[in-house]
Motif scaffolding. Sequence first.
Motif, PDB file in Angstrom:
ATOM      1  N   GLU A  12      -3.556  15.067  -3.735  1.00  0.00           N
ATOM      2  CA  GLU A  12      -3.464  14.334  -2.475  1.00  0.00           C
ATOM      3  C   GLU A  12      -2.681  15.123  -1.433  1.00  0.00           C
ATOM      4  O   GLU A  12      -3.096  15.218  -0.272  1.00  0.00           O
ATOM      5  N   TRP A  52       4.449   7.132   0.325  1.00  0.00           N
ATOM      6  CA  TRP A  52       3.373   6.510  -0.453  1.00  0.00           C
ATOM      7  C   TRP A  52       3.388   4.997  -0.296  1.00  0.00           C
ATOM      8  O   TRP A  52       4.444   4.388  -0.118  1.00  0.00           O
ATOM      9  N   ASP A  56      -1.537   5.534  -2.581  1.00  0.00           N
ATOM     10  CA  ASP A  56      -2.068   6.018  -1.310  1.00  0.00           C
ATOM     11  C   ASP A  56      -1.024   6.883  -0.599  1.00  0.00           C
ATOM     12  O   ASP A  56       0.071   6.401  -0.272  1.00  0.00           O
TER      13      ASP A  56
END
Length: 153
Positions: A12, A52, A56
Motif C-alpha cells: 500500500e 490508517w 485502508d
Amino acid sequence: MHIRVDDLRGPEIRALLEEHLRNMHAISPPESVHALDLQALRHPAITFWTAWSGADLLGCGALKALDASHGEVKSMRTASAHRRKGVARAMLERIISEARSRSYALLSLETGSQPEFAPARKLYESFGFAYCGPFEDYMEDPNSVFMQLRLGR
C-alpha cells in the motif's frame, strides 16, 4: 485514524509513494522534484509515518533530522480518495509533535510554488509556518517554496 511509524515494506505504501512521485513529476520539471523514493525514505535520519483507517491507507509523512536542532518535513501525501478529511492536518500535527519531543528549534520544508500546491501551503501557513529562503542543500528555484516553523527550545 491511527498514525504509526512505518517500515516502508507494505504494498500500500509502495503504491502511494509511486503515485506521489508520478504526480510530482507531472507538475514540476525533474530538477525541481525533491520528493524521496522508497529507498531514500529508508535513510536512518528519516522517521516515516502512515495514517490508517482499518486496512485502508489514508496518507503518509516523514521527518528528516538535519541536525540536533533542525528537522525537515518530507513526503506529506494524502491518498486521493481521502483528501479533505483531515489526514494531512493529523499527520502534520504528529510530525510537529515529534520535532518538539526531539527539542528541535526549527522545522523546515520545501513545497511547490505551482497552483496545485496551494492547499499544502495553506495548511502549513495555518500551523504557523512562515516563508523563508532555501535551507540545507536546496537552491533558489521558481518552482519551490521554502517554509519554516520556529519551535523554540
